[in-house]
Design an enzyme around this catalytic site. Structure first.
Site, PDB file in Angstrom:
ATOM      1  CG  ASP A  60      -9.110  -2.474   5.844  1.00 49.73           C
ATOM      2  OD1 ASP A  60      -8.118  -1.736   7.069  1.00 49.73           O
ATOM      3  OD2 ASP A  60      -8.689  -3.202   5.291  1.00 49.73           O
ATOM      4  CG  HIS A  92     -15.028  -2.670   1.500  1.00 47.37           C
ATOM      5  ND1 HIS A  92     -14.183  -3.469   0.684  1.00 47.37           N
ATOM      6  CD2 HIS A  92     -14.030  -3.132   2.190  1.00 47.37           C
ATOM      7  CE1 HIS A  92     -13.271  -3.981   0.448  1.00 47.37           C
ATOM      8  NE2 HIS A  92     -12.261  -3.877   2.020  1.00 47.37           N
ATOM      9  CD  GLU A 115      -5.530  -0.480   2.155  1.00 48.23           C
ATOM     10  OE1 GLU A 115      -5.171  -0.268   3.079  1.00 48.23           O
ATOM     11  OE2 GLU A 115      -5.614  -1.309   1.589  1.00 48.23           O
ATOM     12  NE  ARG A 159      -1.144  -3.823  12.828  1.00 49.05           N
ATOM     13  CZ  ARG A 159      -2.738  -3.930  11.282  1.00 49.05           C
ATOM     14  NH1 ARG A 159      -2.743  -5.568  10.744  1.00 49.05           N
ATOM     15  NH2 ARG A 159      -3.116  -3.680  10.835  1.00 49.05           N
ATOM     16  NE  ARG A 177     -12.519  -6.785   7.415  1.00 48.21           N
ATOM     17  CZ  ARG A 177     -12.278  -6.481   6.113  1.00 48.21           C
ATOM     18  NH1 ARG A 177     -12.353  -7.322   4.874  1.00 48.21           N
ATOM     19  NH2 ARG A 177     -11.101  -5.586   6.377  1.00 48.21           N
ATOM     20  NE  ARG A 236      -2.967  -3.134   0.399  1.00 52.10           N
ATOM     21  CZ  ARG A 236      -3.919  -3.686  -0.830  1.00 52.10           C
ATOM     22  NH1 ARG A 236      -3.955  -3.074  -1.742  1.00 52.10           N
ATOM     23  NH2 ARG A 236      -4.365  -4.637  -0.225  1.00 52.10           N
ATOM     24  CD  GLU A 272      -5.800  -8.894   5.587  1.00 50.95           C
ATOM     25  OE1 GLU A 272      -6.841  -7.618   5.392  1.00 50.95           O
ATOM     26  OE2 GLU A 272      -4.757  -8.060   5.517  1.00 50.95           O
ATOM     27  CG  ASN A 307       0.427  -9.031   5.480  1.00 51.42           C
ATOM     28  OD1 ASN A 307      -0.099  -8.756   6.621  1.00 51.42           O
ATOM     29  ND2 ASN A 307       0.430  -7.723   5.143  1.00 51.42           N
ATOM     30  CE  LYS A 335      -5.670  -2.122  10.061  1.00 50.90           C
ATOM     31  NZ  LYS A 335      -6.197  -2.833   8.643  1.00 50.90           N
TER      32      LYS A 335
HETATM   33  O1  GCW Z   1      -6.227  -2.163   4.347  1.00 50.58           O
HETATM   34  C1  GCW Z   1      -5.907  -3.528   4.834  1.00 50.58           C
HETATM   35  C2  GCW Z   1      -4.922  -3.480   3.679  1.00 50.58           C
HETATM   36  C3  GCW Z   1      -3.696  -5.085   3.420  1.00 50.58           C
HETATM   37  C4  GCW Z   1      -3.315  -5.102   4.836  1.00 50.58           C
HETATM   38  C5  GCW Z   1      -4.208  -5.294   6.501  1.00 50.58           C
HETATM   39  C6  GCW Z   1      -3.836  -4.605   7.360  1.00 50.58           C
HETATM   40  C7  GCW Z   1      -0.606  -5.111   5.341  1.00 50.58           C
HETATM   41  O2  GCW Z   1      -4.832  -3.780   2.450  1.00 50.58           O
HETATM   42  O3  GCW Z   1      -2.757  -3.977   2.287  1.00 50.58           O
HETATM   43  O4  GCW Z   1      -2.535  -5.374   5.319  1.00 50.58           O
HETATM   44  O5  GCW Z   1      -5.034  -4.118   5.912  1.00 50.58           O
HETATM   45  O6  GCW Z   1      -3.775  -3.729   8.077  1.00 50.58           O
HETATM   46  O7  GCW Z   1      -2.797  -5.715   8.019  1.00 50.58           O
END
Ligand code: GCW
Length: 714
Positions: A382, A538, A410, A341, A353, A185, A308, A227, A377
């Site tokens: 997201d 989204h 993003e 996280r 979700r 991103r 994820e 990641n 977050k």
């Molecule tokens: O917003 C999403 C993104 C992923 C990201 C994930 C996260 C790092 O599309 O790319 O991965 O969140 O926050 O873990």
């Protein structure tokens, strides 16, 4: 003669080129103060610099001050041993300067705390002096940056009585940078970290990165993607990380890393990564000890677990508590933190979700070790253009809760669309969770004030890459700046932050500052309007999240657009009331009641919480369908207005940055029109209602939009 002219031309073009405004200098340009009267006044007021001290941090501050005074005021003041004239600048800590130690400022310094500072005008040795004092060297550095900012933003320095201190302890950037140089991103080139060249080659840019961060009070950086790649924890990489830490240290910036949960298997040769397995625990404890031999002031680890597809304790039948506490034990002897996280979503698609973070974490309150911080977050989904605040804020009173904002846009048009994010972040920070009754704002929770936590913090997912202008776009720099300022003090206003940034990044001309501030302040709402108005979310195209894709379906349901818009012949929106997914129940009353009731739900969140008929009568008296159309149009109109304002500023901006932004705004206008066409035509297949002529018809048919892949780099 011809030759001479040639060389002269080369020289001039060289000078012009050297001064080209490519954005590299960010808000630290230190161009000469353009207001003649102020320039003269500043020069009369600053006659001497008494700034003893030799630590690397004080040296960094001395260098910054010298560069600033030279650029802003054309002053080259040799260091003075003591005050001999009116107009001295006296700078330091009680331990670096005897003079400072002798001043009656201990009460003020106490208030400033370990990272704060004071700036005062006072009489010392019978001379009028400006004092920048702090308890620590890094406090001095922050004070110097602020003093320079006063000059950069053309403030009066006649009588100064400033006390400043950060409201949160950990003010971090999170880089989603991969070891192969790509940035997840990231829209501003490759990763800044040149792993292949480190530790031998130190790009001078690392220091400028540290300067920029220190200038806004950022005091830590997580270098690697959540990641995570276990390789970063190997000896070779740790030596590279240590080299970066050495550059950042003088600027008060600690280094942090992400930990891949399965690292004991991948690089440790163990059979399991079960957090309760003694060999695994020992492996991590040893690994952490090893990290500290490379980086004695290492900040800690950040973990994305069981989300994820990332590995985590649940792979071994354990939970977040067992996972996080294992790291906590390893880090505690060194004073390190583990940031865990809360952005989780299950292997199985949940009914909603947005409920997941709360569902998994709320029951765990009180079970984490003291050096665990749960990183949440801002919203429950997201990083959408608009989300209500995450209900997890305030729901874990015994656990320090850290904010995670996303600076890289993003879902908000990435590096192309102008969207100043401070208003979005403020909306979240100012939200009242009612977790301890009225006034329990998200800001107070992340400041640790509400529950008196000794640790507190914010993380911002960085928008920085190796593009010459760092962020891919000049206005994207404002978000890096605003993030740092809000992490320092969540109570600052979006307008005040924009004002500072514009003056330092461009100029102090009121006829420039005011209109630009206006477009910045309305820019995020513009994005909401043309992408996801009235609580939609989204609706972006799959994967890239740039451009519209309200029709996205297939694959994992909770990553599709139709899962979120729920458009059908009756209406549109996600029912999260007690009759639907009941996500509202995760909020404290009265917030939950406000969102449960369609009549009290603010329009901004309407379709986030309710599925409503296309002809639903809005507060305005118009139907939902018509209001949707109007919002897309408002978004487009705002972008057109931004273009108009920007065009009118041509004479007030350098040609490089003028052209760059003009181009970006043209793309943004095109994007906004595309969003309107794509979304309205798609939703129309359900609503079967017309788009009245007066609102303007989309330029193309739905099929066209479905095939279109918007390219942010056009
Ligand atoms: O917003 C999403 C993104 C992923 C990201 C994930 C996260 C790092 O599309 O790319 O991965 O969140 O926050 O873990």
């Amino acid at each position: 003669m011809k030759k001479l002219l040639f060389y002269l031309a080369m020289l001039i073009s060289g000078i012009l080129h050297a001064n080209a405004e490519n954005g590299y200098n960010l808000w630290l340009r230190y161009n000469k103060v353009s207001n003649k009267a102020l320039f003269d006044q500043y020069r009369l007021s600053i006659t001497q610099v008494v700034f003893p001290g030799k630590s690397t941090t004080l040296t960094a501050a001395q260098d910054e001050l010298a560069a600033g005074l030279k650029g802003l005021l054309l002053l080259n003041l040799p260091p003075a041993a003591t005050i001999t004239a009116n107009g001295a600048l006296l700078i330091g800590t009680p331990s670096s300067s005897k003079l400072i130690a002798s001043l009656p400022i201990s009460a003020a310094l106490k208030e400033a705390g370990p990272e704060g500072y004071i700036i005062r005008t006072s009489m010392v040795n019978g001379k009028s002096v400006r004092v920048i004092a702090a308890n620590t060297d890094v406090g001095v550095l922050y004070g110097v940056f602020n003093f320079l900012k006063l000059l950069q933003t053309e403030k009066s320095i006649k009588t100064l009585a400033i006390t400043e201190f950060p409201h949160t302890k950990l003010r971090l950037l999170n880089h989603w940078d991969n070891l192969n140089g790509s940035v997840e991103r990231g829209y501003a080139g490759k990763s800044l970290w040149n792993w292949a060249q480190l530790p031998g080659t130190i790009d001078p840019r690392y220091r400028d990165y540290a300067r920029a961060n220190a200038s806004i009070g950022i005091n830590g950086t997580v270098l690697t993607n959540v990641n995570a790649n276990a390789q970063i924890l190997t000896k070779d990489y740790l030596a590279k990380v240590a080299a970066l830490a050495n550059v950042f240290r003088p600027y008060g910036i600690k280094v942090y890393l992400t930990a891949r949960f399965s690292a004991p298997i991948e690089i440790g040769g163990l059979k399991t990564a079960d957090p309760l397995d003694p060999a695994v625990k020992k492996w991590w404890a040893d690994k952490v000890d090893e990290i500290y031999t490379y980086i004695p002031d290492f900040g800690g680890l950040l973990v994305k677990a069981n989300s994820e597809g990332e590995p985590g304790p649940q792979n071994y039948g354990r939970g977040h508590v067992e996972g996080a506490n294992m790291f906590a034990d390893a880090l505690a002897p060194h004073g390190g933190f583990i940031m865990w996280r809360a952005f989780v979503y299950d292997e199985k698609v949940a009914d909603d979700r947005t409920k997941q973070a709360y569902t998994e974490f709320h029951p765990l309150d009180g079970k984490f070790k003291p050096n665990v911080i749960v990183q949440i977050k801002n919203g429950p989904l997201d990083f959408q253009p608009r989300e209500p605040f995450s209900p997890l804020f305030g729901a874990m009173p015994k656990t320090p809760e850290m904010m995670e904002f996303q600076i890289t846009k993003e879902y908000l048009g990435q590096a192309t669309n102008l969207a100043y994010l401070a208003p979005m972040w403020k909306e979240c920070l100012d939200s009242d969770t009612y977790s301890k009754g009225k006034g329990s704002t998200v800001a107070k929770i992340v400041e640790g004030k509400l529950e008196n936590h000794s640790i507190s913090g914010m993380a911002g997912v960085a928008n920085i890459g190796n593009d010459i202008n760092w962020c891919g776009n000049i206005f994207a720099q404002a978000n890096w700046y605003a993030y740092g300022r809000l992490a320092w003090n969540p109570e600052l206003t979006s307008a005040a932050i924009a004002d500072e940034w514009i003056r330092m990044t461009f100029n102090n001309d009121k006829s420039f500052v005011e209109p630009i501030k206006q477009i910045m302040l309305t820019s995020r709402e513009a994005v909401v309007n043309y992408m996801t108005p009235l609580g939609l979310h989204h609706q972006m195209s799959r994967g890239v999240h740039y451009g519209p894709g309200p029709w996205v379906t297939g694959g994992r349901a909770d990553q599709t657009s139709i899962y979120y818009n729920r458009a059908d012949s009756i209406g549109i929106g996600f029912d999260r009331t007690s009759k639907g997914s009941n996500a509202v129940s995760q909020y404290f009353p009265p917030v939950r009641n406000v969102f449960e009731n369609v009549n009290t739900t603010p329009d901004e969140y309407l379709l986030w919480f309710h599925h409503l008929p296309w002809n639903y009568k809005m507060k305005s008296g118009k139907t939902l369908w018509i209001e949707l159309i109007e919002h897309y149009n408002m978004g487009i109109d705002s972008v057109k207005n931004m273009q108009k304002v920007w065009d009118s500023m041509e004479s007030k901006v350098d040609p490089e940055r003028f052209k760059e932004e003009k181009h970006a705004l043209a793309i943004q206008e095109d994007d906004a029109e595309t969003w309107k066409g794509a979304c309205l035509l798609y939703y129309q297949t359900f609503s079967r209602l017309p788009i009245p002529d007066k609102y303007g018809k989309p330029a193309h048919d739905l099929d066209y939009y479905k095939k279109l892949r918007l390219n942010p780099n056009r």
